[in-house]
Design a protein around this motif. Structure first.
Motif, PDB file in Angstrom:
ATOM      1  N   ARG A   1      -1.456   5.959   0.057  1.00 23.44           N
ATOM      2  CA  ARG A   1      -2.132   4.797   0.811  1.00 23.44           C
ATOM      3  C   ARG A   1      -1.803   4.655   2.172  1.00 23.44           C
ATOM      4  NH1 ARG A   1      -5.120   1.444  -2.061  1.00 23.44           N
ATOM      5  NH2 ARG A   1      -4.628  -0.625  -0.532  1.00 23.44           N
TER       6      ARG A   1
ATOM      7  N   ALA B   1      -4.640   6.908   3.507  1.00 21.39           N
ATOM      8  CA  ALA B   1      -5.913   6.034   3.390  1.00 21.39           C
ATOM      9  C   ALA B   1      -5.750   4.789   4.559  1.00 21.39           C
ATOM     10  CB  ALA B   1      -6.029   5.499   2.247  1.00 21.39           C
TER      11      ALA B   1
ATOM     12  N   GLY C   1     -10.451   1.869   3.691  1.00 22.40           N
ATOM     13  CA  GLY C   1     -10.844   2.833   2.517  1.00 22.40           C
ATOM     14  C   GLY C   1     -11.236   3.996   3.243  1.00 22.40           C
TER      15      GLY C   1
ATOM     16  N   LEU D   1      -7.199   3.749  -4.559  1.00 25.75           N
ATOM     17  CA  LEU D   1      -7.968   2.691  -3.554  1.00 25.75           C
ATOM     18  C   LEU D   1      -7.817   1.669  -4.574  1.00 25.75           C
ATOM     19  CD1 LEU D   1     -10.662   4.764  -2.069  1.00 25.75           C
ATOM     20  CD2 LEU D   1      -8.169   4.344  -0.797  1.00 25.75           C
TER      21      LEU D   1
ATOM     22  N   GLU E   1     -12.054  -1.665  -0.450  1.00 22.88           N
ATOM     23  CA  GLU E   1     -11.627  -0.114   0.013  1.00 22.88           C
ATOM     24  C   GLU E   1     -12.278   0.759  -0.799  1.00 22.88           C
ATOM     25  OE1 GLU E   1      -7.007  -1.023   0.447  1.00 22.88           O
ATOM     26  OE2 GLU E   1      -7.627   0.735  -0.916  1.00 22.88           O
ATOM     27  N   SER E   2     -12.645   0.562  -2.058  1.00 19.74           N
ATOM     28  CA  SER E   2     -13.297   1.358  -2.931  1.00 19.74           C
ATOM     29  C   SER E   2     -14.966   1.637  -2.692  1.00 19.74           C
ATOM     30  CB  SER E   2     -13.211   1.186  -4.392  1.00 19.74           C
ATOM     31  OG  SER E   2     -11.822   1.570  -4.961  1.00 19.74           O
TER      32      SER E   2
END
Ligand code: BGC
Length: 891
Positions: A651, A655, A659, A678, A683-684
């Protein structure tokens, strides 16, 4: 649609019966290697729901007549239950029966299953390793060795067993008759640590008086040419040899043993050379008539040398042998220059059997290829493999039937030169050869191209499950690449019973891992130019394959056996990536992403360290859950911490908080979503929307390689964008799954464009037409399109949740689960959806219908019918407005 095996005939209202009793994963339990083999069975019944409440096992010893009966065990278990008897010792025979109870009924005893142990202790071996006395040229393909010995029996046997293996590949005969029907025995294992032997019942081959045993041994994997970029010969040693032990029980109660020893004699014969890659040359003028019979005069044969057999390496098979299966006839086209081009209509793995008739010395040459280019065999994809068989006729005046013994080719086309006259239809056939795995999975749907795609997956599996799960069967490679199997294992586990086959391969993986210090990129490992180094998604097979196979076949023992290997892999990676970020060393990355240049298949869109870190998280988490399952809470906790560290690193490094994932590739989002990297909320959702956007922007042409391809359709499905997944799967333009089908493919190709739209073959030097990795989509077809998915170990619990889409009007999947046949068939006509499903005895399922309410229902074993109105398309949960990270406009 009628697919799948014939239904078990249980008869009208027949009493429930115990059927298909097995020990371990053996279909032929003669010479098994387990002292306390676990026992499985199925129930055939029309009384539903059937729920087993208890079982009982009876084990009788036919020699002492002792009968051991377990108490009635109160348990619903019927898969791999513990052996309740005394441990077997070498050669022990037992007869097994099982009966079971439900609350309402009891079964009678099952039909008896006879089983027999192999040689379980190294001391049980008396045989030496017999090698021919001559020194060959270790730098070239060598002639096969013929070995023989005679012996005298005072009486006909009451029982005789042959325990046999080789350094090389062998066929063995007794008194002129072939023993068994195995091909390329003993197969390929990590020979330094594990060499399989085979056991045959040869009682009927022997008689009182003089007998003769003879074997042919060829180079095979042991010392033949192996590997790419020049490869190597003599990987395991320079001399082939035979280890055989014939044990004959005589009526007087004594046992006579004939083993490989100094009394054997050796010669060369008609097999001039034999190579897995290059083919076989057979000079029929040198045929040795009757060489394995007693009437043959072997006085001119040379003595042998006897070397120690290192019996601690000898192991019994865990899976089935390789055999000849389907037989195909070709269309034959005569060319003006006298050559014949044969088209078998299907890319296969196997070899030709021919029966020409002509003068002595006539040379007939057969070359093989998967595709034609400009009307000629395209052999460039074979690289260094010559794939050429040659027969020199003896000139007997009649048809000389011949099939090579110790080679295999991947082909659809063959070219024959030198045939005297014209081959007739009966003169040429092709035999398809693969491990004798039991077929357990079928799929078909209303789109013929998609059904053909599935059929191509099955053919690529056949062609690449030849003792070792290989990448491809035709070029100078044919290696057990771990990454390929890792992505294909779920599909493979549905289509065929791979439990024993992969259990054995995983033992090799663990042995090579111990010996070479990491999980090598292919197993069995042999060093060519490539080093044994840890590589993400490939080495992760050490964790993922046992996890998949253990789950699909309810084999907890497999997890126990592989646990050390799983742990060693994740621990090794966590040392390389102490902070969780794996960004060092060589990686294959998202291999064969279609945007990678033809000559640089690893140079795809997705950062290889993103792939590596995602996999590190994924397999650490799996090991954590396996540790919990195996009752090791401290280990479970330790690996959970490693997994979390990798997730945090992922992350932080890859990321954004919204997201967005770096590389901004379909594979990156598919990995992040499917591996839980995630947060489940915004985020997803953002990542899923971005994935959908990328898929649409690419016009639903595939944009993923080995890593992203098995995940992308699930990622879309779980993001409620199943229509986008259908868009990908039904795409016919290049690159896509169906593009090869439109080009006439009969197997899965290595590259999305192994053949280019103009019919030319991809210029990349790595272009196979038979590679199962992209066939990993099979698992999604089974689970999501048809809707037949496991929801518990061994499919004891099933999830029946078809997701109709893509304009399909019907689909069917059938799977022979460890509990019996499961079946899903659905049809759709406008808004009306109908589902027929059969759930095996002892299992339960949750059915989820594709109606507006996603109605769910719990069912038990038996056949069920459901009908509903399809969820209106407008109500399909569609992704909301999509951010475009390439846009320069203000949001
Ligand atoms: C094989 C692949 C394999 C790869 C490693 C290739 O030559 O055919 O399928 O996984 O090498 O990236």
């Amino acid at each position: 649609m009628t697919i799948g095996p014939d239904a078990l005939d249980t008869g009208p209202r027949a009493r429930p019966r115990v059927v298909d009793v097995r020990v371990e994963h053996h279909r032929e339990p003669l010479g098994i290697g387990e002292a306390t083999p676990r026992i499985s069975w199925k129930i055939a019944t029309e009384q539903h729901p059937w729920v087993q409440t208890a079982y009982q096992v009876e084990i009788s010893d036919p020699v002492s007549r002792l009968v051991e009966r377990s108490p009635a065990v109160r348990s619903p278990e019927s898969i791999l239950v513990p052996w309740p008897g005394r441990a077997l010792r070498s050669r022990d025979r037992r007869v097994l029966r099982v009966r079971a109870w439900s609350a309402a009924a009891a079964t009678p005893w099952s039909p008896p299953l006879a089983l027999e142990a192999g040689l379980l202790e190294p001391e049980a071996w008396q045989a030496g390793l017999v090698v021919p006395g001559w020194e060959g040229d270790p730098e070239s393909d060598q002639p096969a060795a013929y070995l023989r010995r005679t012996f005298t029996l005072p009486d006909g046997p009451i029982r005789a067993r042959l325990y046999v293996t080789a350094h090389g590949v062998y066929e063995i005969e007794l008194n002129g008759l072939r023993v068994g029907d195995h091909v390329l025995a003993p197969g390929w294992t990590s020979y330094e640590d594990r060499l399989r032997y085979q056991v045959f019942d040869v009682t009927g081959h022997l008689a009182a008086g003089e007998n003769c045993v003879g074997a042919i041994v060829a180079d095979g994997w042991y010392r033949g040419h192996l590997g790419f970029r020049g490869g190597r010969r003599n990987v395991y040693g320079q001399r082939t040899g035979l280890i055989a032990q014939l044990e004959i029980e005589l009526p007087d109660g004594t046992t006579s043993v004939v083993a490989t020893d100094g009394l054997w004699r050796a010669s060369t014969g008609p097999i001039v050379t034999s190579s897995l890659y290059h083919g076989e040359t057979h000079d029929a003028r040198c045929e040795i008539k009757g060489w394995s019979t007693t009437s043959f005069d072997a006085s001119g044969w040379s003595p042998v040398q006897v070397l120690p057999a290192s019996s601690h390496r000898l192991v019994a098979p865990m899976g089935p042998p390789v055999r000849r299966h389907e037989r195909l006839r070709p269309q034959i086209e005569r060319r003006e220059d006298g050559r014949f081009i044969l088209d078998f209509g299907q890319v296969i793995v196997g070899r030709l059997r021919i029966a020409p008739c002509g003068p002595s010395g006539t040379l007939i040459t057969i070359r093989h290829a998967e595709v034609l280019e400009d009307g000629e065999l395209c052999v460039r994809p074979l690289r260094a493999a010559r794939a050429t068989d040659r027969l020199i006729l003896a000139g007997t005046g009649s048809r000389e039937e011949w099939e090579p013994r110790f080679t295999l080719h991947g082909f659809r086309y063959a070219e024959i030169t030198g045939w005297p006259g014209v081959p007739h239809e009966d003169d040429v056939e092709a035999w398809v050869i693969h491990s004798d795995l039991e077929r357990t999975g079928w799929f078909e749907c209303s789109d013929p191209d998609l059904s053909r795609l599935h059929e191509n997956v099955v053919w690529s599996m056949r062609g690449n499950f030849v003792d070792v799960p290989t990448d491809c069967p035709q070029r100078d490679e044919r290696l057990g690449w771990t990454g390929d199997l890792q992505v294909f294992a779920p599909t493979a586990s549905f289509l065929f019973d791979v439990s024993g086959f992969l259990t054995s391969w995983l033992r090799d993986l663990a042995a090579d891992q111990r010996r070479y210090g990491t999980v090598p990129a292919y197993v069995p490992w042999a060093r060519f130019t490539f080093p044994a180094i840890p590589i993400a998604a490939w080495g992760d097979a050490a964790v993922i394959v046992p996890w998949v196979v253990g789950h699909r076949f309810a084999d907890r023992g497999l997890l126990e056996a592989q646990y050390e290997s799983m742990v060693a892999w994740v621990d090794q990676v966590s040392k390389i990536a102490p902070g969780g970020l794996w960004d060092s060393g060589f990686q294959f990355g998202d291999w064969l992403d279609p945007s990678a240049p033809a000559d640089s298949p690893g140079a795809g869109r997705t950062d290889p360290s993103l792939v590596a870190t995602a996999y590190h998280h994924h397999t650490a988490l799996i090991v954590s859950s396996v540790a919990a399952t195996l009752g090791r809470p401290a280990e479970a906790q330790r690996f959970a911490v490693i997994a979390e560290r990798a997730r945090t690193a992922f992350r932080r490094e890859f990321a954004s908080s919204t997201g967005r994932v770096v590389s901004d590739s379909q594979t990156a989002y598919a990995l992040a979503l499917q591996f839980g990297l995630l947060d489940p909320g915004d985020e997803s959702v953002w990542a899923a929307r971005r994935l959908v956007r990328l898929v649409r922007e690419a016009g639903h042409r595939i944009a993923t390689g080995f890593v992203g391809t098995p995940l992308i359709c699930d990622a879309l499905t779980e993001a409620d964008a199943v229509d986008e997944a259908y868009g990908l799967v039904l795409q016919r333009a290049c690159p896509s799954w169906l593009y090869p089908v439109t080009m006439g493919a009969t197997t899965i190709w290595e590259r999305w464009d192994s053949m280019l739209p103009d019919g030319s073959v991809n210029p990349g030097q790595m272009t196979s037409f038979n590679h199962y990795a992209f066939g990993a989509i099979g698992d999604w077809l089974h689970r999501v399109v048809a809707g037949l998915a496991p929801a518990g170990p061994g499919y004891r619990r099933l999830e029946i949740a078809p997701r109709p889409g893509g304009g399909l009007t019907s689909a069917v999947a059938v799977h022979e689960t460890p509990y019996g046949r499961a079946e899903v068939r659905w049809t759709r006509s406008g808004e009306r959806f109908e589902l027929f499903t059969t759930i095996p005895p002892g299992t339960t399922a949750r059915v989820r219908l594709p109606d507006a309410a996603s109605t769910t229902q719990e069912i038990g074993s038996g056949t069920h019918h459901f009908a509903c109105r399809m969820r209106p398309a407008t109500q399909d949960p569609q992704p909301g407005p999509l951010p475009d990270i390439h846009s320069t406009e203000a949001p």
